[in-house]
Structures are given as structure tokens and as C-alpha cells.
Scaffold this active site. Structure first.
Site, PDB file in Angstrom:
ATOM      1  N   HIS A  72       0.831  -1.199   0.000  1.00 29.61           N
ATOM      2  CA  HIS A  72       0.000   0.000   0.000  1.00 29.61           C
ATOM      3  C   HIS A  72       0.870   1.256   0.000  1.00 29.61           C
ATOM      4  O   HIS A  72       1.783   1.383   0.819  1.00 29.61           O
ATOM      5  CB  HIS A  72      -0.914   0.016   1.226  1.00 29.61           C
ATOM      6  N   TYR A 202      -9.551   5.575   7.410  1.00 28.89           N
ATOM      7  CA  TYR A 202      -9.708   5.965   8.811  1.00 28.89           C
ATOM      8  C   TYR A 202     -10.762   7.063   8.868  1.00 28.89           C
ATOM      9  O   TYR A 202     -10.559   8.138   8.297  1.00 28.89           O
ATOM     10  CB  TYR A 202      -8.385   6.482   9.384  1.00 28.89           C
ATOM     11  N   LYS A 298       0.930  -0.019  15.113  1.00 32.78           N
ATOM     12  CA  LYS A 298       2.306  -0.077  15.606  1.00 32.78           C
ATOM     13  C   LYS A 298       2.640  -1.277  16.480  1.00 32.78           C
ATOM     14  O   LYS A 298       3.815  -1.506  16.780  1.00 32.78           O
ATOM     15  CB  LYS A 298       2.620   1.208  16.423  1.00 32.78           C
TER      16      LYS A 298
END
Length: 395
Positions: A72, A202, A298
Site C-alpha cells: 500500500h 480511517y 504499531k
């Protein structure tokens, strides 16, 4: 039982660490509380930074990832009824992320590790206790098939997650823990439906955050911000699909293909860091030492940098007799940990609903408007999302 490195935890952190060490001729024993089938079935992260991708290639277990992973170049931020794309590759000099489910990554690692003559994996190892690591005589005590057993080793790597035995064994006066609990969780749904968009979306909405993600071209992963008092059984598939469509721009919602869920679960959000990450001859790795909200993708990627630093330090010790990198492990790892904790907190703060005060939502929208109008603002998001580099001086 005797080895060089005793590893607690047979998830991707412990497996990848063992594999990296093995390729340098270092032997290890992995103690895993569950069965292989249980570990591989856990639904976890799906976004790999370049650092994690590079480690899989270095560990020589990347063939399927390189073939099936989805590269991506960007992500989409949706707010105020519109969407804005962050072109990560253009803003970071060509850096990207890869979508490849942790379930698949774990399977690849097990396929390699279980054939590796330098690695022994003990499944269903119960009541694991690290001892002697503060005195330079580390051992792992555990129960297997009702019998007490002991692994004698040079060093212990605690790769056993937030609820594991490694951090719990550290005397409380030697450890400092920092924690923030968020007033909401993520309700996740996995379905065999095509993703609504080719990149992650998002979404900031007055009803709460939403995320549109994927595992492949035919399998989607969606998330909704929900209250901590919500229960999975109260969310039918129909209710989930109706709610996520409300939180997306209308033209995106209209394209969404719905279907029966494969899995649904609710995960609470927290920020958590342990200092230090070394205690004598025991090192904490990944979720055993730190947890971040999943907003910035993360969790696994922070474990990757821990693995990189610890593997590099242990290889230097066994190959060259050097202990300086082992001494620097905690300090070096924590610098990157805190940078990721900051980004994950900030990204969560501009995308989630924290209370019913309408002024907060207006301020979030104003910040998003500013960020999207600024190349510097977009670059800040892109640089952190693709992953900050590993410390180049750690060698």
C-alpha cells in the site's frame, strides 16, 4: 534441557527472534503455553512496516508474504463527509506498508522454525517461571505433561505478551510502568467480502471512529469504536454493517459489500510502557514491554524493532564477545517505543470520539482540515505511519 537463549512465547516475536538467531548459529528453546493451532488462529494485526517486512526476508520466511502481501502506497482519512488521501510513498521517498495478516505471518514462521535444527519449540508449556536472571544464572522452570522441567540458558527473551510470565516475574521495585486507559474499545468484524476500498480508510465521525481494512482482495477487516460496556453478543452482523455505513462518506458506504462475519471481538485500547526492558540476563520484547492503541498499526511493528535490536546484540555477543549492544538494548528500544506511543496516542486523539462535547468534534475537524491543507502535516502522518527507521548506530 540446555540452550543459549530461552524464549518465552511462541507468537511472531518469539518465532522471528529464534529464526534470526538460528541463522547466526545460535540455539534457542521456545516455551509456548498454547498449541500451534491456537496461536495461529488468533486474529491480530495486518499492517507491516518496511522494518518487519525486511526482518521476514532476513529470516528467510518471506516467500509467501512477498507473493500474497498487498503493498500500500497510501491511506485515506475520511471526515466531515469527505475523504483525503495521504500519499505515503510520495511523501516519504518511496516508503510503503504491506497488508499481510499476522495469522499468515505466524504460520510462515512456524513452518520454518519447526524444521530448524537450532530451535526447539515446546507447546503447552504451563506455569513458566524465569528464575536466576538477576544473578547471571538464568533458567526457565515450567510444567509439561504434568512434569516439572527446567531450561538452563545464557539469556531469556520475554516475548510472551502483556499478560505473560516474564514481566510479572520482575521485582516491582525494579520496574516502572506507564499506562493510559482509553474510554472506549474497538469492535472488529472479519468477513469474506471484498474490501470497500483499495486502501485503508480511517473515519472520524460524530458517532465515533471507524476503520475499513482488509486481509486480502476477498477478505475484509472492519472496526467500530464502541463503549467499554458493549458486548459482542449485542452486535448482530446487520447492526454492525448498518453502523459502519453511517460513519463513512455516503458514496463509500453505498459500495460496501456485506456478508456474514467469520469473527467478531471487542478489544480495549490502552497505552502502556515498561521501563527498563532489560533485567539482568532477561530482556522484554514486544507486548511484554509495551502496548499501543491499534490506530497507528504499531503493535507488531514495535515488536519488530525490539527483535532487530535484541538479535543484533546477541549475535554481536556470541560472534565477537561484545556486550555493549546488550547494554544499550533497553535505552535504544525505548526511544522508538515512546515515538510510536506518541504517534498512536495523537492519531487516536484526532480520530475518536472521547465525549459528547460538540466542541471537541469541531476542534478535531479543524485540525484535520489544517493537516490536509499542509504538506508538512501530511508528511508527519506519512513518516510515522510507514515507520520510523531503526537506529543506524546500533551495530
Amino acid at each position: 534441557m540446555q540452550t543459549q537463549i530461552g524464549i518465552i512465547g511462541g507468537g511472531p516475536s518469539g518465532l522471528c527472534l529464534a529464526r534470526l538467531l538460528s541463522l547466526a548459529g545460535i540455539k534457542s528453546i521456545i516455551l509456548e503455553r498454547q498449541t500451534r493451532e491456537y496461536v495461529e488462529a488468533r486474529i491480530r494485526a495486518g499492517i507491516l512496516e518496511q522494518g518487519m517486512v525486511d526482518l521476514m526476508r532476513r529470516a528467510k520466511v518471506s516467500e509467501r508474504m512477498d507473493r500474497e502481501g498487498l503493498v500500500h502506497d497510501g491511506i485515506v482519512l475520511a471526515f466531515n463527509g469527505r475523504e483525503e488521501r495521504i500519499d505515503m510513498a510520495a511523501l516519504t521517498g518511496g516508503k510503503r506498508v504491506m497488508v499481510y495478516g499476522q495469522t499468515e505471518l505466524t504460520r510462515d514462521l512456524y513452518d520454518a522454525v519447526l524444521k530448524d535444527e537450532n530451535v526447539t519449540v515446546v507447546f503447552e508449556a504451563r506455569d513458566v517461571h524465569p528464575v536466576g536472571y538477576l544473578d547471571g544464572k538464568p533458567k526457565l522452570e515450567f510444567v509439561k505433561d504434568g512434569r516439572q522441567q527446567i531450561v538452563t540458558c545464557d539469556y531469556i527473551a520475554g516475548c510472551d505478551g502483556y499478560h505473560g510470565a516474564s514481566r510479572a516475574a520482575v521485582p516491582r521495585e525494579m520496574i516502572t510502568e506507564y499506562e493510559r486507559i482509553y474510554p472506549f474499545g474497538w469492535l472488529g468484524l472479519l468477513s469474506d467480502t471484498p474490501p470497500v476500498h483499495e486502501e485503508l480508510i480511517y473515519a472520524n465521525h460524530r458517532r465515533g471512529f471507524a476503520l475499513c481494512s482488509m486481509r486480502s482482495h476477498t477478505r475484509s477487516r472492519y472496526y467500530l469504536q464502541v463503549g467499554l460496556d458493549e458486548k459482542v453478543e449485542d452486535w448482530s452482523d446487520e447492526r454492525f454493517w448498518d453502523e459502519i455505513r453511517r460513519r463513512l462518506p455516503e458514496h463509500i458506504a453505498q459500495k460496501m459489500v456485506t456478508g456474514p462475519s467469520i469473527e467478531k471481538s471487542i478489544a480495549p485500547l490502552r497505552s502502556f510502557v515498561t521501563e527498563p526492558m532489560r533485567f539482568g540476563n532477561m530482556f522484554l520484547v514486544g507486548d511484554a514491554a509495551h502496548i499501543v492503541p491499534p490506530t497507528g498499526a504499531k503493535g507488531l511493528n514495535l515488536a519488530a524493532s525490539d527483535m532487530y535490536y535484541l538479535a543484533t546484540a546477541l549475535i554481536a555477543f556470541y560472534d565477537e564477545g561484545r556486550s555493549d549492544l546488550l547494554d544499550r538494548y533497553s535505552e535504544t528500544a525505548l526511544r522508538r517505543v515512546w515515538a510510536a506511543v506518541r504517534f498512536s496516542w495523537w492519531f487516536t486523539s484526532i480520530s475518536h470520539k472521547f465525549n459528547d462535547d460538540p466542541i471537541e468534534h469541531k476542534i478535531q475537524l479543524a485540525e484535520l482540515e489544517y493537516l490536509m491543507s499542509s504538506t508538512a502535516g501530511k508528511t508527519t502522518i506519512a513518516e510515522n505511519y510507514v515507520g520510523l527507521p531503526f537506529d543506524p548506530t546500533f551495530k
